[in-house]
Design an enzyme around this catalytic site. Structure first.
Site, PDB file in Angstrom:
ATOM      1  N   GLU A 162     -76.960  40.873  31.556  1.00  0.00           N
ATOM      2  CA  GLU A 162     -77.341  41.325  30.214  1.00  0.00           C
ATOM      3  C   GLU A 162     -76.184  42.211  29.730  1.00  0.00           C
ATOM      4  O   GLU A 162     -75.906  43.257  30.341  1.00  0.00           O
ATOM      5  CB  GLU A 162     -78.666  42.117  30.320  1.00  0.00           C
ATOM      6  N   HIS A 200     -75.299  44.684  32.754  1.00  0.00           N
ATOM      7  CA  HIS A 200     -76.530  44.827  33.532  1.00  0.00           C
ATOM      8  C   HIS A 200     -76.734  43.593  34.409  1.00  0.00           C
ATOM      9  O   HIS A 200     -77.190  42.554  33.951  1.00  0.00           O
ATOM     10  CB  HIS A 200     -77.704  45.028  32.555  1.00  0.00           C
ATOM     11  N   ASN A 224     -85.726  45.064  30.678  1.00  0.00           N
ATOM     12  CA  ASN A 224     -86.695  46.048  31.167  1.00  0.00           C
ATOM     13  C   ASN A 224     -87.701  46.505  30.131  1.00  0.00           C
ATOM     14  O   ASN A 224     -88.744  47.044  30.477  1.00  0.00           O
ATOM     15  CB  ASN A 224     -85.964  47.225  31.801  1.00  0.00           C
ATOM     16  N   SER A 257     -80.265  50.294  33.735  1.00  0.00           N
ATOM     17  CA  SER A 257     -81.370  49.396  33.391  1.00  0.00           C
ATOM     18  C   SER A 257     -81.973  49.744  32.050  1.00  0.00           C
ATOM     19  O   SER A 257     -82.741  48.969  31.491  1.00  0.00           O
ATOM     20  CB  SER A 257     -82.484  49.515  34.434  1.00  0.00           C
TER      21      SER A 257
HETATM   22  N1  LIG Z   1     -82.650  48.184  41.741  1.00  0.00           N
HETATM   23  C1  LIG Z   1     -82.592  47.204  40.861  1.00  0.00           C
HETATM   24  O1  LIG Z   1     -83.237  46.155  41.031  1.00  0.00           O
HETATM   25  C2  LIG Z   1     -81.698  47.319  39.645  1.00  0.00           C
HETATM   26  C3  LIG Z   1     -81.463  46.169  38.872  1.00  0.00           C
HETATM   27  C4  LIG Z   1     -80.580  46.255  37.792  1.00  0.00           C
HETATM   28  C5  LIG Z   1     -79.976  47.477  37.481  1.00  0.00           C
HETATM   29  N2  LIG Z   1     -80.242  48.579  38.255  1.00  0.00           N
HETATM   30  C6  LIG Z   1     -79.550  49.828  37.892  1.00  0.00           C
HETATM   31  O2  LIG Z   1     -78.434  49.985  38.767  1.00  0.00           O
HETATM   32  C7  LIG Z   1     -78.173  51.373  38.984  1.00  0.00           C
HETATM   33  C8  LIG Z   1     -78.229  51.661  40.465  1.00  0.00           C
HETATM   34  O3  LIG Z   1     -79.513  51.354  40.936  1.00  0.00           O
HETATM   35  P1  LIG Z   1     -79.815  51.083  42.492  1.00  0.00           P
HETATM   36  O4  LIG Z   1     -81.140  50.413  42.558  1.00  0.00           O
HETATM   37  O5  LIG Z   1     -78.622  50.472  43.130  1.00  0.00           O
HETATM   38  O6  LIG Z   1     -79.991  52.603  42.997  1.00  0.00           O
HETATM   39  P2  LIG Z   1     -79.867  53.173  44.477  1.00  0.00           P
HETATM   40  O7  LIG Z   1     -80.689  54.395  44.506  1.00  0.00           O
HETATM   41  O8  LIG Z   1     -80.127  52.097  45.486  1.00  0.00           O
HETATM   42  O9  LIG Z   1     -78.302  53.537  44.589  1.00  0.00           O
HETATM   43  C9  LIG Z   1     -77.677  54.507  43.790  1.00  0.00           C
HETATM   44  C10 LIG Z   1     -76.450  55.016  44.526  1.00  0.00           C
HETATM   45  O10 LIG Z   1     -75.697  55.843  43.634  1.00  0.00           O
HETATM   46  C11 LIG Z   1     -75.127  56.886  44.400  1.00  0.00           C
HETATM   47  N3  LIG Z   1     -74.719  57.962  43.504  1.00  0.00           N
HETATM   48  C12 LIG Z   1     -75.502  58.866  42.853  1.00  0.00           C
HETATM   49  N4  LIG Z   1     -74.733  59.704  42.121  1.00  0.00           N
HETATM   50  C13 LIG Z   1     -73.443  59.298  42.304  1.00  0.00           C
HETATM   51  C14 LIG Z   1     -72.191  59.770  41.817  1.00  0.00           C
HETATM   52  N5  LIG Z   1     -72.107  60.820  40.994  1.00  0.00           N
HETATM   53  N6  LIG Z   1     -71.060  59.143  42.223  1.00  0.00           N
HETATM   54  C15 LIG Z   1     -71.129  58.086  43.081  1.00  0.00           C
HETATM   55  N7  LIG Z   1     -72.291  57.596  43.569  1.00  0.00           N
HETATM   56  C16 LIG Z   1     -73.429  58.196  43.181  1.00  0.00           C
HETATM   57  C17 LIG Z   1     -76.217  57.263  45.402  1.00  0.00           C
HETATM   58  O11 LIG Z   1     -75.684  57.945  46.525  1.00  0.00           O
HETATM   59  C18 LIG Z   1     -76.793  55.883  45.762  1.00  0.00           C
HETATM   60  O12 LIG Z   1     -76.165  55.330  46.900  1.00  0.00           O
HETATM   61  C19 LIG Z   1     -79.228  52.130  38.167  1.00  0.00           C
HETATM   62  O13 LIG Z   1     -78.680  52.473  36.924  1.00  0.00           O
HETATM   63  C20 LIG Z   1     -80.348  51.111  38.032  1.00  0.00           C
HETATM   64  O14 LIG Z   1     -81.148  51.323  36.913  1.00  0.00           O
HETATM   65  C21 LIG Z   1     -81.082  48.531  39.323  1.00  0.00           C
END
Ligand SMILES: NC(=O)c1ccc[n+]([C@@H]2O[C@H](COP(=O)([O-])OP(=O)(O)OC[C@H]3O[C@@H](n4cnc5c(N)ncnc54)[C@H](O)[C@@H]3O)[C@@H](O)[C@H]2O)c1
Length: 299
Positions: free
Chosen positions: A151, A139, A189, A118
């Protein structure tokens, strides 16, 4: 492009895997935790059922979509033969830099390495790899199967060819890609997070209550969802991680995270994913209910 590996199967990873598989790609969904992978498959199944109910897909497409997704806890096995890797692991700089360094050693030289980060610099992520020209930001927005925008973030060394491939691929997923340059928070963001942080400050300083703040923004600004509900939906840990990237990247106090946000993350009140944030969530509850600690005392 035939095989896609998605790293991380949390809020975003399951939606990204769902979207690629529904559009005919073979997907390797990877996470370090087996229980998270199981939960992701359940979420994808529930979301496909919702699409059937709405009449947007049929039973056959649900079966085909689920058949195309395989789960892995071993990174090397999962990304083997992938044409594209989409990393959607935890929003943590070191996690991402480590992952991309490993991917650069494991993947084929032609594999495009995309991050769903993000806010974290695509240029910095790319610098850990042998072929930074093949690294790009892809993104997606939450919930991925429904939201149209991707994005697409060009790092300083991302090639035009790789950018073109990802723009075209996004359209194949029935999304609308927008190309942006690499800067903290990119476009989405950089604009959204200061607004969410300010909404939390407004609550923290007692200017108004949770429902009132969200109602002002919904009815007054025509936002489909108030900023506090949106923060719950994104995950307060993700919001805090992003605002900290802005604080560090722009070196300005204007991005200092609200102490209430910091405390809620420390207490693991992360929003929808932990069942409690500004609102409380149960699998059965359809209505939005303000979390007990934010309910106003009635005179
Ligand atoms: N939540 C949102 O609305 C949103 C929107 C757009 C982008 N993002 C981005 O997407 C990414 C994930 O966010 P999220 O909200 O899904 O987080 P989340 O916490 O729901 O999920 C992250 C997952 O990654 C796993 N993980 C951590 N380290 C790892 C590794 N080394 N290998 C494999 N898996 C691993 C964790 O076990 C977890 O299940 C982030 O970079 C976040 O900024 C989030």
């Amino acid at each position: 492009m035939k095989k896609i590996a998605v790293i991380g199967s949390g809020t975003m990873g399951n939606g990204i895997a769902h979207t690629f598989a529904q559009n005919g790609f073979d997907v390797a969904l990877i996470d370090i935790k087996t229980d998270v992978l199981q939960r992701a498959l359940q979420t994808i199944t529930t979301n496909l059922d919702k699409q059937i109910k709405k009449g947007t897909i049929d039973e056959q497409l649900k079966t085909d979509t689920l058949t195309r997704i395989k789960t892995y806890t071993d990174l090397a096995n999962g990304v083997k033969d992938a044409d594209l890797v989409v990393e959607a692991a935890t929003e943590n700089r070191d996690t991402k830099l480590n992952l991309f360094k490993q991917l650069s050693d494991i993947c084929k030289p032609y594999t495009i390495l995309a991050s769903n980060t993000s806010s974290i610099s695509i240029t910095e992520i790319a610098s850990t790899t042998k072929n930074p020209g093949n690294v790009i930001g892809m993104h997606f927005m939450n919930p991925v199967p429904l939201m149209k925008l991707v994005e697409v973030i060009k790092g300083k060394q991302t090639t035009d060819k790789v950018t073109e491939v990802i723009m075209k691929l996004s359209r194949q997923l029935d999304k609308i890609p927008v190309e942006v340059n690499d800067a903290p928070g990119f476009v989405a963001n950089r604009i959204l997070m200061p607004m969410i942080n300010e909404a939390i400050y407004t609550l923290h300083e007692g200017v108004s209550g949770v429902e009132e703040i969200d109602t002002v923004m919904k009815l007054g600004m025509a936002h489909p969802m108030g900023p506090l509900q949106l923060a719950d939906f994104i995950g307060l840990d993700v919001c805090l991680a992003i605002i900290n990237v802005l604080l560090l990247g722009f070196n300005s106090d204007k991005y200092a995270p609200c102490p209430l946000l910091v405390n809620m993350v420390a207490a693991q009140n992360l929003g929808v994913k932990t069942g409690s944030g500004f609102y409380k969530y149960t699998p059965e509850s359809k209505d939005l209910i303000v979390a007990d600690r934010f309910k106003k005392a009635k005179n």
